[in-house]
Write an enzyme that holds these catalytic residues in place. Sequence first.
Site, PDB file in Angstrom:
ATOM      1  N   HIS A  58     -11.223   4.302  -3.445  1.00  0.00           N
ATOM      2  CA  HIS A  58     -10.205   3.254  -3.579  1.00  0.00           C
ATOM      3  C   HIS A  58     -10.590   2.068  -2.707  1.00  0.00           C
ATOM      4  O   HIS A  58     -11.541   2.142  -1.931  1.00  0.00           O
ATOM      5  CB  HIS A  58      -8.801   3.785  -3.283  1.00  0.00           C
ATOM      6  CG  HIS A  58      -8.530   4.203  -1.880  1.00  0.00           C
ATOM      7  ND1 HIS A  58      -9.181   5.240  -1.253  1.00  0.00           N
ATOM      8  CD2 HIS A  58      -7.654   3.715  -0.953  1.00  0.00           C
ATOM      9  CE1 HIS A  58      -8.711   5.378  -0.030  1.00  0.00           C
ATOM     10  NE2 HIS A  58      -7.780   4.465   0.182  1.00  0.00           N
ATOM     11  N   HIS A  60      -9.287   0.332  -0.179  1.00  0.00           N
ATOM     12  CA  HIS A  60      -8.887   0.040   1.210  1.00  0.00           C
ATOM     13  C   HIS A  60     -10.106  -0.177   2.117  1.00  0.00           C
ATOM     14  O   HIS A  60     -11.127   0.488   1.977  1.00  0.00           O
ATOM     15  CB  HIS A  60      -8.002   1.164   1.761  1.00  0.00           C
ATOM     16  CG  HIS A  60      -6.590   1.091   1.257  1.00  0.00           C
ATOM     17  ND1 HIS A  60      -5.745   2.185   1.239  1.00  0.00           N
ATOM     18  CD2 HIS A  60      -5.878   0.053   0.741  1.00  0.00           C
ATOM     19  CE1 HIS A  60      -4.567   1.810   0.742  1.00  0.00           C
ATOM     20  NE2 HIS A  60      -4.625   0.536   0.430  1.00  0.00           N
ATOM     21  N   ASP A  62     -10.961   0.622   5.047  1.00  0.00           N
ATOM     22  CA  ASP A  62     -11.557   1.706   5.824  1.00  0.00           C
ATOM     23  C   ASP A  62     -12.387   2.642   4.946  1.00  0.00           C
ATOM     24  O   ASP A  62     -12.943   3.634   5.449  1.00  0.00           O
ATOM     25  CB  ASP A  62     -10.482   2.479   6.611  1.00  0.00           C
ATOM     26  CG  ASP A  62      -9.406   3.090   5.736  1.00  0.00           C
ATOM     27  OD1 ASP A  62      -8.860   2.390   4.858  1.00  0.00           O
ATOM     28  OD2 ASP A  62      -9.099   4.288   5.916  1.00  0.00           O
ATOM     29  N   HIS A  63     -12.482   2.314   3.660  1.00  0.00           N
ATOM     30  CA  HIS A  63     -13.295   3.101   2.724  1.00  0.00           C
ATOM     31  C   HIS A  63     -14.441   2.285   2.132  1.00  0.00           C
ATOM     32  O   HIS A  63     -15.356   2.864   1.547  1.00  0.00           O
ATOM     33  CB  HIS A  63     -12.405   3.663   1.595  1.00  0.00           C
ATOM     34  CG  HIS A  63     -11.330   4.541   2.142  1.00  0.00           C
ATOM     35  ND1 HIS A  63     -11.370   5.915   2.044  1.00  0.00           N
ATOM     36  CD2 HIS A  63     -10.218   4.251   2.870  1.00  0.00           C
ATOM     37  CE1 HIS A  63     -10.314   6.423   2.663  1.00  0.00           C
ATOM     38  NE2 HIS A  63      -9.599   5.426   3.182  1.00  0.00           N
ATOM     39  N   HIS A 116      -1.438   6.637  -4.036  1.00  0.00           N
ATOM     40  CA  HIS A 116      -1.702   5.929  -2.770  1.00  0.00           C
ATOM     41  C   HIS A 116      -2.048   4.463  -3.093  1.00  0.00           C
ATOM     42  O   HIS A 116      -1.514   3.539  -2.481  1.00  0.00           O
ATOM     43  CB  HIS A 116      -2.846   6.635  -2.063  1.00  0.00           C
ATOM     44  CG  HIS A 116      -3.326   5.991  -0.805  1.00  0.00           C
ATOM     45  ND1 HIS A 116      -2.557   5.926   0.332  1.00  0.00           N
ATOM     46  CD2 HIS A 116      -4.514   5.392  -0.496  1.00  0.00           C
ATOM     47  CE1 HIS A 116      -3.264   5.316   1.290  1.00  0.00           C
ATOM     48  NE2 HIS A 116      -4.443   4.975   0.801  1.00  0.00           N
ATOM     49  N   ASP A 133      -7.833   9.204  -0.041  1.00  0.00           N
ATOM     50  CA  ASP A 133      -6.560   9.245   0.686  1.00  0.00           C
ATOM     51  C   ASP A 133      -5.416   9.732  -0.194  1.00  0.00           C
ATOM     52  O   ASP A 133      -4.257   9.393   0.051  1.00  0.00           O
ATOM     53  CB  ASP A 133      -6.181   7.836   1.189  1.00  0.00           C
ATOM     54  CG  ASP A 133      -7.029   7.368   2.359  1.00  0.00           C
ATOM     55  OD1 ASP A 133      -7.883   8.130   2.841  1.00  0.00           O
ATOM     56  OD2 ASP A 133      -6.825   6.210   2.775  1.00  0.00           O
ATOM     57  N   HIS A 171      -9.830  11.462   5.884  1.00  0.00           N
ATOM     58  CA  HIS A 171      -9.321  11.269   7.254  1.00  0.00           C
ATOM     59  C   HIS A 171      -9.115  12.603   7.967  1.00  0.00           C
ATOM     60  O   HIS A 171      -8.774  13.613   7.336  1.00  0.00           O
ATOM     61  CB  HIS A 171      -7.969  10.542   7.248  1.00  0.00           C
ATOM     62  CG  HIS A 171      -8.058   9.089   6.900  1.00  0.00           C
ATOM     63  ND1 HIS A 171      -8.278   8.105   7.843  1.00  0.00           N
ATOM     64  CD2 HIS A 171      -7.949   8.454   5.710  1.00  0.00           C
ATOM     65  CE1 HIS A 171      -8.299   6.921   7.247  1.00  0.00           C
ATOM     66  NE2 HIS A 171      -8.104   7.099   5.943  1.00  0.00           N
TER      67      HIS A 171
HETATM   68 FE    FE Z   1      -7.951   5.502   4.447  1.00  0.00          FE
HETATM   69 ZN    ZN Z   2      -6.306   4.316   1.824  1.00  0.00          ZN
END
Ligand code: FE
Ligand code: ZN
Length: 258
Positions: A58, A60, A62-63, A116, A133, A171
């Site tokens: 996805h 985001h 942090d990915h 999400h 996530d 995570h």
């Molecule tokens: Fe994340």
């Molecule tokens: Zn995420």
Amino acid sequence: MPATTLDITAIPALTDNYIWLLDTGDGQCAVVDPGEAQPVLDVLEPRGLDLRYILLTHHHFDHVDGVPELLEHTGASVYGPVDDRLSFVDTVCREGQEIRLDALGLAFQVLDIPAHTRSHIAFYGHGALFCGDTLFSIGCGRLFEGTAPDMQRALDKLAALPVDTRVFCAHEYTQSNCAFALAVEPDNTALQHRASEVDRLRSNGEITLPSTLGEELSCNPFMRTREDAVIEAARRRDPQAAAGASTMAVIRAWKDRF
Ligand code: FE
Ligand code: ZN
């Protein structure tokens, strides 16, 4: 297209993210959800690995934020969901599609699991699930762009995979997820055992992943919204809660404030 060996290791990144490294032992590799480039480069160079593929679940940061820098250093192909917020995907992945990572001898099935985020996907193959996530060990992602019924459908889709599927989520949230799960189901003995194992692992600084789908089905309240104990816990907060999506809605909102 059987891979001879598939070694999957976690590269810790940011605060509590894991970037999964897929290595089939012939000098080529793939990574899933590189939120940072440097921790990946730090592993590739000493191991003499050539990064051929980047898989994204996805959009985001942090990915995905490591992707541009990884592309400066490697010729990797980027696989990800259909989403115009992801500009560097060169192979878009859709539900039911099989993506073939020929250089590694691997193939993964794409599962659409919006909840999400609206375009979140998972990759499943070789007994491994990369679910970003959406499903966490003993938890699930927040509902940023989807609804509780979306999350119920997404987790139902994952629950249909074989119980020995190894779950590689993005995570290290398992310990805090266990604390919440125990508030929902204090008498769940499988959960009690998982929680004490997770405490032991974390006190040694060890990773709690992968889990298995079977463990999640036994311990994760978000995978158990049709179990009486979870429905009863939800009903104590909202008497209207029933099996499935409405219990999902109640426990997801409860977890948001936990
Ligand atoms: Fe994340
Ligand atoms: Zn995420």
